[in-house]
Design an enzyme around this catalytic site. Structure first.
Site, PDB file in Angstrom:
ATOM      1  N   THR A   1      40.655  -8.985   3.045  1.00  0.00           N
ATOM      2  CA  THR A   1      41.098  -8.941   1.649  1.00  0.00           C
ATOM      3  C   THR A   1      42.609  -9.125   1.526  1.00  0.00           C
ATOM      4  OG1 THR A   1      41.406  -7.360  -0.172  1.00  0.00           O
ATOM      5  CG2 THR A   1      41.073  -6.411   1.958  1.00  0.00           C
ATOM      6  N   ASP A   2      43.039  -9.586   0.360  1.00  0.00           N
ATOM      7  CA  ASP A   2      44.482  -9.694   0.109  1.00  0.00           C
ATOM      8  C   ASP A   2      45.144  -8.314   0.042  1.00  0.00           C
ATOM      9  OD1 ASP A   2      43.473  -8.877  -2.365  1.00  0.00           O
ATOM     10  OD2 ASP A   2      44.358 -10.525  -3.514  1.00  0.00           O
TER      11      ASP A   2
HETATM   12  P1  NAD Z   1      29.941  -4.478  -1.898  1.00  0.00           P
HETATM   13  O1  NAD Z   1      30.353  -3.048  -1.912  1.00  0.00           O
HETATM   14  O2  NAD Z   1      29.329  -5.064  -3.116  1.00  0.00           O
HETATM   15  O3  NAD Z   1      28.913  -4.738  -0.697  1.00  0.00           O
HETATM   16  C1  NAD Z   1      29.063  -4.169   0.561  1.00  0.00           C
HETATM   17  C2  NAD Z   1      27.705  -4.230   1.254  1.00  0.00           C
HETATM   18  O4  NAD Z   1      27.863  -3.700   2.586  1.00  0.00           O
HETATM   19  C3  NAD Z   1      26.617  -3.396   0.574  1.00  0.00           C
HETATM   20  O5  NAD Z   1      25.425  -4.134   0.503  1.00  0.00           O
HETATM   21  C4  NAD Z   1      26.464  -2.185   1.486  1.00  0.00           C
HETATM   22  O6  NAD Z   1      25.142  -1.639   1.463  1.00  0.00           O
HETATM   23  C5  NAD Z   1      26.802  -2.790   2.835  1.00  0.00           C
HETATM   24  N1  NAD Z   1      27.288  -1.808   3.813  1.00  0.00           N
HETATM   25  C6  NAD Z   1      28.245  -0.870   3.637  1.00  0.00           C
HETATM   26  N2  NAD Z   1      28.426  -0.161   4.768  1.00  0.00           N
HETATM   27  C7  NAD Z   1      27.571  -0.691   5.686  1.00  0.00           C
HETATM   28  C8  NAD Z   1      27.302  -0.415   7.043  1.00  0.00           C
HETATM   29  N3  NAD Z   1      27.940   0.567   7.694  1.00  0.00           N
HETATM   30  N4  NAD Z   1      26.383  -1.148   7.686  1.00  0.00           N
HETATM   31  C9  NAD Z   1      25.714  -2.139   7.047  1.00  0.00           C
HETATM   32  N5  NAD Z   1      25.918  -2.442   5.753  1.00  0.00           N
HETATM   33  C10 NAD Z   1      26.843  -1.724   5.076  1.00  0.00           C
HETATM   34  O7  NAD Z   1      31.237  -5.270  -1.451  1.00  0.00           O
HETATM   35  P2  NAD Z   1      31.691  -6.766  -1.790  1.00  0.00           P
HETATM   36  O8  NAD Z   1      32.539  -6.731  -3.007  1.00  0.00           O
HETATM   37  O9  NAD Z   1      30.527  -7.672  -1.724  1.00  0.00           O
HETATM   38  O10 NAD Z   1      32.656  -7.048  -0.563  1.00  0.00           O
HETATM   39  C11 NAD Z   1      32.165  -7.683   0.622  1.00  0.00           C
HETATM   40  C12 NAD Z   1      33.304  -7.826   1.602  1.00  0.00           C
HETATM   41  O11 NAD Z   1      34.341  -8.601   1.007  1.00  0.00           O
HETATM   42  C13 NAD Z   1      33.937  -6.488   1.994  1.00  0.00           C
HETATM   43  O12 NAD Z   1      34.244  -6.537   3.366  1.00  0.00           O
HETATM   44  C14 NAD Z   1      35.210  -6.429   1.163  1.00  0.00           C
HETATM   45  O13 NAD Z   1      36.203  -5.687   1.810  1.00  0.00           O
HETATM   46  C15 NAD Z   1      35.576  -7.905   1.090  1.00  0.00           C
HETATM   47  N6  NAD Z   1      36.341  -8.319  -0.092  1.00  0.00           N
HETATM   48  C16 NAD Z   1      35.926  -7.957  -1.337  1.00  0.00           C
HETATM   49  C17 NAD Z   1      36.649  -8.398  -2.448  1.00  0.00           C
HETATM   50  C18 NAD Z   1      36.223  -8.042  -3.845  1.00  0.00           C
HETATM   51  O14 NAD Z   1      37.000  -8.279  -4.792  1.00  0.00           O
HETATM   52  N7  NAD Z   1      35.035  -7.532  -4.077  1.00  0.00           N
HETATM   53  C19 NAD Z   1      37.795  -9.197  -2.263  1.00  0.00           C
HETATM   54  C20 NAD Z   1      38.189  -9.537  -0.963  1.00  0.00           C
HETATM   55  C21 NAD Z   1      37.435  -9.101   0.114  1.00  0.00           C
END
Ligand code: NAD
Ligand code: TYD
Length: 362
Positions: free
Chosen positions: A148-149
């Site tokens: 992430t940023d």
């Molecule tokens: P989210 O919270 O919607 O989804 C996360 C998923 O991971 C869920 O389905 C959850 O059940 C699963 N999970 C959590 N812990 C786990 C574990 N220990 N083992 C297996 N599964 C597990 O998150 P998102 O918004 O889809 O983000 C996805 C990725 O992108 C993350 O790594 C986040 O840091 C990164 N990210 C998100 C954003 C944003 O704006 N949402 C921006 C940049 C990067």
């Protein structure tokens, strides 16, 4: 040069030379991971995906319903409920794939302030377990860490570049930074084939309603107050979810091992202005907004330079107006989905996070 969608780059049957035909997608029942799974299975024949997801409050198998509704795509999807920190499960699954894409994380900054432990277990131990499995697998799959940023911290001016200092300021961002550093160490020390993506704030369908845009859309539909932190002049760089998925896919295929790539949205907005656009689209009044006590350590601004990934042939292409309209229309049309996401511990979380803030709001 500007291909935002996976289909414009890689549509059609998987070629025999396709190096990443069998994928393990962790966190594939979450917001961005499920978009990646839906888009790849719909657009790239022959690719097979195993999803490993713990199904925390943020994970939802219903996010993969469009795949299940298509028998041909459903046959190429396997779902395993499990934890990325579980060595046995992970070793077993990594043994069968060409690449591992790690979307799994606890993803909400506010929850990392209230309860940081799960962020560290998944973001550090979990990433380590995945890296060990990639290191010891006979065929050495490629590993992609979705970051992430927020690892850059608050950026008062200019745009973050990949080699800038990492200065995380929330427990969430610190856990994500730690995961990245582990990846780097496994590339250097063990020669693991790995790449890292840093995405901007992402928005779109299936976004959990705890985050700014879906929280404000769903509260506004119900004519409930919209808790805007502080002065609302914090700035975020917004990236539409299918653009984010496509950027990650591009790095998987074209990124150089050991390198990190910003997946930039290129849309910088003050929160107030985002909320204004959102209310206008819904036809709801600004009087729903409450200025509430700010988030501790709130990062004032994120902004990334996307030129490194652009040099590889990719940059985001969805305008904020289009993406926001599509997102809001999806939430209006999918009320059962977001009402279900606001069940379980939702009321307790909402009271803890917003109760006092809203009672003392201006
Ligand atoms: P989210 O919270 O919607 O989804 C996360 C998923 O991971 C869920 O389905 C959850 O059940 C699963 N999970 C959590 N812990 C786990 C574990 N220990 N083992 C297996 N599964 C597990 O998150 P998102 O918004 O889809 O983000 C996805 C990725 O992108 C993350 O790594 C986040 O840091 C990164 N990210 C998100 C954003 C944003 O704006 N949402 C921006 C940049 C990067
Ligand atoms: P969020 O969606 O939580 O993403 P992040 O913290 O990862 O950037 O928040 C986006 C912006 O909106 C951020 O500046 C915090 C602000 N915000 C509010 O003002 N009120 C809220 O209720 C939430 C959840 C966020």
């Amino acid at each position: 040069m500007t291909n935002g969608a996976i289909d414009r780059m890689t549509n059609g049957p998987t070629q025999p030379s396709e190096p990443y035909r069998r994928l393990l997608v962790t966190g594939g029942a979450g917001f961005i991971g499920s978009c990646y799974v839906r888009d790849v299975l719909a657009r790239r024949d022959g690719t097979e995906i195993t999803v490993l997801d713990k199904l925390t409050y943020a994970g939802n198998e219903a996010n993969l319903a469009p795949v299940r509704d298509d028998p041909e795509q459903a046959a190429r999807l396997r779902f395993v409920k499990g934890d990325i920190a579980d060595r046995e499960v992970v070793a077993d699954l990594v043994g069968d794939v060409d690449a591992v894409l790690n979307f799994a994380a606890e993803s909400h900054v506010d929850r990392s302030i209230l309860d940081p432990e799960a962020f560290l277990v998944t973001g550090v131990i979990g990433v380590h377990v995945l890296l060990e499995a990639c290191r010891t697998a006979a065929h050495r799959p490629r590993f992609l860490q979705v970051s992430t940023d927020e690892v850059y911290g608050s950026v008062p001016e200019g745009q973050s570049r990949e080699d800038d200092l990492l200065a995380p300021r929330s427990p969430y961002a610190a856990a994500k930074t730690s995961g990245e550093l582990l990846v780097r160490s496994y590339v250097v020390t063990h020669g693991v084939d790995a790449v890292v993506t840093r995405g901007s704030n992402t928005y779109g369908p299936y976004h959990h309603p705890e985050k700014l845009i879906p929280l404000f859309v769903t509260n506004a539909i119900d004519d409930k107050p919209l808790p805007l932190y502080g002065d609302g002049l914090q700035r975020r760089d917004w990236l539409y979810v299918s653009d984010h998925a496509a950027g990650i896919d591009h790095v998987l295929r074209h990124g150089r091992s050991g390198e990190t790539y910003n997946v930039a949205g290129g849309v910088e907005m003050a929160n107030r202005d985002t909320v204004t656009l959102l209310l206008k689209h819904l036809g709801k009044p600004w009087s729903l907004v409450r200025h509430v006590e700010d988030r501790p350590g709130h990062d004032r601004r994120y902004a990334m330079d996307g030129s490194k990934l652009a040099a590889l042939g990719w940059r985001a292409e969805t305008s904020f107006e289009d993406g926001l309209a599509r997102t809001i229309d999806w939430f209006v049309a999918n009320e059962p989905w977001w009402r279900a996401a606001r069940s379980g511990d939702w009321d307790a979380y909402y009271e803890r996070q917003y109760g006092q803030r809203l009672r003392t709001a201006t």
